[in-house]
Scaffold this active site. Structure first.
Site, PDB file in Angstrom:
ATOM      1  N   GLU A  99      10.465 -25.563  -4.952  1.00  0.00           N
ATOM      2  CA  GLU A  99       9.569 -26.454  -4.211  1.00  0.00           C
ATOM      3  C   GLU A  99       8.114 -25.997  -4.369  1.00  0.00           C
ATOM      4  O   GLU A  99       7.231 -26.793  -4.693  1.00  0.00           O
ATOM      5  CB  GLU A  99       9.910 -26.468  -2.704  1.00  0.00           C
ATOM      6  CG  GLU A  99      11.273 -27.019  -2.360  1.00  0.00           C
ATOM      7  CD  GLU A  99      12.416 -26.102  -2.808  1.00  0.00           C
ATOM      8  OE1 GLU A  99      12.258 -24.870  -2.762  1.00  0.00           O
ATOM      9  OE2 GLU A  99      13.465 -26.624  -3.234  1.00  0.00           O
ATOM     10  N   GLU A 117       8.573 -18.954 -12.779  1.00  0.00           N
ATOM     11  CA  GLU A 117       9.915 -18.347 -12.786  1.00  0.00           C
ATOM     12  C   GLU A 117      10.546 -18.736 -11.458  1.00  0.00           C
ATOM     13  O   GLU A 117      10.165 -18.217 -10.411  1.00  0.00           O
ATOM     14  CB  GLU A 117       9.848 -16.817 -12.886  1.00  0.00           C
ATOM     15  CG  GLU A 117       9.255 -16.286 -14.162  1.00  0.00           C
ATOM     16  CD  GLU A 117      10.128 -16.485 -15.387  1.00  0.00           C
ATOM     17  OE1 GLU A 117      11.264 -16.997 -15.261  1.00  0.00           O
ATOM     18  OE2 GLU A 117       9.657 -16.143 -16.483  1.00  0.00           O
ATOM     19  N   CYS A 159      17.092 -14.118  -8.785  1.00  0.00           N
ATOM     20  CA  CYS A 159      17.145 -15.441  -9.436  1.00  0.00           C
ATOM     21  C   CYS A 159      18.192 -15.472 -10.542  1.00  0.00           C
ATOM     22  O   CYS A 159      18.659 -16.541 -10.914  1.00  0.00           O
ATOM     23  CB  CYS A 159      15.768 -15.829  -9.965  1.00  0.00           C
ATOM     24  SG  CYS A 159      14.956 -14.530 -10.874  1.00  0.00           S
TER      25      CYS A 159
HETATM   26  P1  NDP Z   1       8.262 -19.053  -1.859  1.00  0.00           P
HETATM   27  O1  NDP Z   1       8.345 -19.836  -3.110  1.00  0.00           O
HETATM   28  O2  NDP Z   1       7.802 -19.723  -0.625  1.00  0.00           O
HETATM   29  O3  NDP Z   1       7.284 -17.787  -2.041  1.00  0.00           O
HETATM   30  C1  NDP Z   1       7.012 -17.104  -3.234  1.00  0.00           C
HETATM   31  C2  NDP Z   1       5.536 -16.665  -3.267  1.00  0.00           C
HETATM   32  O4  NDP Z   1       4.695 -17.821  -3.261  1.00  0.00           O
HETATM   33  C3  NDP Z   1       5.105 -15.858  -2.032  1.00  0.00           C
HETATM   34  O5  NDP Z   1       4.103 -14.922  -2.412  1.00  0.00           O
HETATM   35  C4  NDP Z   1       4.503 -16.933  -1.137  1.00  0.00           C
HETATM   36  O6  NDP Z   1       3.614 -16.411  -0.192  1.00  0.00           O
HETATM   37  C5  NDP Z   1       3.782 -17.779  -2.169  1.00  0.00           C
HETATM   38  N1  NDP Z   1       3.525 -19.161  -1.721  1.00  0.00           N
HETATM   39  C6  NDP Z   1       4.178 -19.906  -0.798  1.00  0.00           C
HETATM   40  N2  NDP Z   1       3.619 -21.131  -0.699  1.00  0.00           N
HETATM   41  C7  NDP Z   1       2.592 -21.175  -1.585  1.00  0.00           C
HETATM   42  C8  NDP Z   1       1.644 -22.175  -1.962  1.00  0.00           C
HETATM   43  N3  NDP Z   1       1.639 -23.389  -1.391  1.00  0.00           N
HETATM   44  N4  NDP Z   1       0.726 -21.889  -2.902  1.00  0.00           N
HETATM   45  C9  NDP Z   1       0.732 -20.673  -3.497  1.00  0.00           C
HETATM   46  N5  NDP Z   1       1.592 -19.672  -3.183  1.00  0.00           N
HETATM   47  C10 NDP Z   1       2.522 -19.927  -2.244  1.00  0.00           C
HETATM   48  O7  NDP Z   1       9.663 -18.388  -1.645  1.00  0.00           O
HETATM   49  P2  NDP Z   1      10.336 -17.979  -0.236  1.00  0.00           P
HETATM   50  O8  NDP Z   1       9.910 -16.630   0.057  1.00  0.00           O
HETATM   51  O9  NDP Z   1      10.079 -18.998   0.843  1.00  0.00           O
HETATM   52  O10 NDP Z   1      11.880 -18.063  -0.610  1.00  0.00           O
HETATM   53  C11 NDP Z   1      12.580 -19.310  -0.484  1.00  0.00           C
HETATM   54  C12 NDP Z   1      13.625 -19.458  -1.564  1.00  0.00           C
HETATM   55  O11 NDP Z   1      13.005 -19.454  -2.842  1.00  0.00           O
HETATM   56  C13 NDP Z   1      14.645 -18.331  -1.641  1.00  0.00           C
HETATM   57  O12 NDP Z   1      15.660 -18.474  -0.710  1.00  0.00           O
HETATM   58  C14 NDP Z   1      15.127 -18.477  -3.058  1.00  0.00           C
HETATM   59  O13 NDP Z   1      16.058 -19.521  -3.148  1.00  0.00           O
HETATM   60  C15 NDP Z   1      13.851 -18.863  -3.808  1.00  0.00           C
HETATM   61  N6  NDP Z   1      13.165 -17.684  -4.388  1.00  0.00           N
HETATM   62  C16 NDP Z   1      13.317 -17.440  -5.712  1.00  0.00           C
HETATM   63  C17 NDP Z   1      12.757 -16.297  -6.255  1.00  0.00           C
HETATM   64  C18 NDP Z   1      12.914 -15.971  -7.690  1.00  0.00           C
HETATM   65  O14 NDP Z   1      12.958 -14.796  -8.036  1.00  0.00           O
HETATM   66  N7  NDP Z   1      12.941 -16.957  -8.569  1.00  0.00           N
HETATM   67  C19 NDP Z   1      12.026 -15.336  -5.464  1.00  0.00           C
HETATM   68  C20 NDP Z   1      11.901 -15.713  -4.072  1.00  0.00           C
HETATM   69  C21 NDP Z   1      12.451 -16.843  -3.592  1.00  0.00           C
HETATM   70  P3  NDP Z   1       4.111 -15.909   1.266  1.00  0.00           P
HETATM   71  O15 NDP Z   1       5.505 -15.457   1.141  1.00  0.00           O
HETATM   72  O16 NDP Z   1       3.189 -14.803   1.541  1.00  0.00           O
HETATM   73  O17 NDP Z   1       3.920 -17.053   2.163  1.00  0.00           O
END
Ligand code: NDP
Length: 434
Positions: A204, A223, A257
């Site tokens: 998202e 990623e 992931c």
């Molecule tokens: P997010 O995608 O929300 O967060 C990842 C990073 O993006 C964090 O540093 C977050 O900041 C930042 N971020 C969030 N919103 C924005 C935005 N609008 N613009 C720029 N940066 C932003 O992941 P979640 O932590 O909410 O995890 C939710 C789900 O995502 C997990 O359950 C999993 O399914 C998936 N995920 C996948 C990962 C992977 O390795 N591919 C890693 C993590 C999550 P902050 O956290 O400080 O708000």
């Protein structure tokens, strides 16, 4: 921002959010001189940075253990991964060679020019490696970097920023700015001086970032999530596969992931394989807690009537046991990324069906094929739509091989020998001989 230890539920420290505009300004200022540092000197500074990280492996690992609850082996590996990435990409500055292309009436040469300021937006699951996958090749190619760690796990990034200065990297070359993604992350993505965004996280947010990057045509690497499958044929070494599989699903408490969260087993060995697997699952202990109370509730929402489950160490902390579920194609746990220690299992009858089931997902990151038939191993590996895949093994990420997804698992590749090039633009210059 309150930083919590998820193994104890105790507050470790509070961290003030930073100012993304200041971080980008510093990075922009530093870029002018960093891009002109002689390749050999830039390489030497990165090697020195690697040595300083090496001298702080235990400290970085300890910080990560406190912030995420990871087992010591995982935390140490993650800190050494930062050192290794810096070592590996310190070989890049003197090797970023352009080309000389034959033309009439002069000479044509290409240069790999650094982009400028790169923003690396990091999730909470692998705070150190994912930051370094971005910053090590970006710095090697002559860019300056702003890291935005996840709110939940900012501590190792802050320490790595200090270590960069200790190693002699000039001020402003590697910056760390903490704060919520919705404000600080978003500002980095839309800042006109940021020329590339490396994002790892949810689909998202990845989609939103890609749309925001379109505004200034900012380059972007994504990623994102995964729902990777292990495809196990009846002729495989079942004992070896059973011993290896729990590590591939439950490592990092499944917050990975690349986690092989779906298992497709050829029907003839389905029951035998589950009997072999069970003791490895119930005995799996090399695992920390989930990252937060909310995330544990999210993981638990997928689980109903497990086939078998492991155990958790106590009442305190956001622990969740290794869990195996029987699946049918419409099940929510079969289709959605859970990001926890949950494995969904389904039988298949033919090779074609195995490929069809494995590909029946919007994701395409990783996967494994287990068979002793080399022809089938190659055939199925080519047919499964993922960016990385392993045969008779569950490995997926090595810093010296390319990594990334297809479909909604992402865009672009990280790591491997070509990563520094993805932080450059090719400039073509024609020189007339007249
Ligand atoms: P997010 O995608 O929300 O967060 C990842 C990073 O993006 C964090 O540093 C977050 O900041 C930042 N971020 C969030 N919103 C924005 C935005 N609008 N613009 C720029 N940066 C932003 O992941 P979640 O932590 O909410 O995890 C939710 C789900 O995502 C997990 O359950 C999993 O399914 C998936 N995920 C996948 C990962 C992977 O390795 N591919 C890693 C993590 C999550 P902050 O956290 O400080 O708000």
């Amino acid at each position: 921002m309150r930083v919590i230890n998820p193994a104890t539920e105790e507050e470790i420290v509070t961290v003030d959010p930073g100012d993304p505009d200041t971080a980008v300004f510093q990075a922009r200022q530093a870029f002018e001189s960093w891009r002109k540092v002689a390749p050999g000197d830039r390489a030497r500074l990165l090697r020195r940075f690697a040595s300083v990280v090496d001298a702080h492996i235990d400290q970085l690992a300890q910080i990560e253990i406190t912030n995420t609850g990871k087992p010591v082996g995982n935390a140490r590996w993650e800190a050494t991964n930062v050192r290794d990435l810096l070592d590996y990409y310190s070989g890049a500055p003197e090797r970023l060679c352009g080309r000389q292309i034959p033309v009439v009436g002069g000479w044509d040469v290409t240069f790999h020019e650094p982009l400028g300021v790169v923003a690396v937006i990091v999730p909470w699951n692998f705070p150190m490696p994912i930051a370094a996958w971005g910053f090590a090749p970006a710095l090697a190619a002559g860019n300056t970097v702003v890291i935005k760690p996840a709110e939940l796990t900012p501590l190792t990034a802050l320490r790595i920023g200090e270590l960069a200065l200790e190693a002699g990297l000039p001020e402003g070359v590697l910056n760390v700015v903490t704060g919520p993604g919705s404000r600080v992350g978003r500002r980095l993505v839309t800042h006109p001086d940021v020329r590339k965004v490396c994002f790892t996280g949810s689909v998202e947010v990845g989609r939103e970032i890609m749309a925001l990057c379109a505004g200034d045509l900012t380059r972007v690497t994504l990623e994102l999530g995964g729902k990777s499958a292990t495809v196990l044929f009846a002729d495989a070494d079942l004992e070896k596969a059973a011993a290896a599989l729990p590590g591939a699903v439950f490592d990092n408490a499944g917050q990975d992931c690349c986690a092989r969260s779906r298992l497709l087993v050829e029907r003839g060995v389905h029951d035998e394989f589950l009997s072999l697997l069970k003791p490895y699952v119930t005995g799996f202990t090399e695992m920390g807690p989930l990252i937060s109370h909310q995330h544990r509730a999210h993981v638990a929402s997928f689980v109903d009537d497990p086939l078998f489950q492991g155990s958790v160490p106590g009442d305190k902390g956001y622990w969740y046991p290794p869990t195996v579920l029987k699946a049918e194609r419409g099940d929510r746990h079969w289709n959605e990324e859970i990001f926890g220690p949950v494995l969904s299992v389904m039988p298949f009858d033919t090779e074609e069906q195995a490929v069809e089931f494995a590909n029946d997902t919007p994701y395409g990151l990783s996967g494994s094929v287990w068979t002793r038939d080399v022809g089938r191993a190659l055939r199925v590996s080519r047919e499964i739509q993922t960016g990385v895949l392993s045969v008779n093994s569950h490995s997926s990420v090595r810093y010296w091989t390319p990594f990334g997804g297809v479909k909604q698992s992402g865009l672009g590749r990280e790591l491997g020998p070509d990563a520094p090039l993805s932080f450059t633009d090719t400039k073509n210059i024609f020189i007339s001989e007249e």
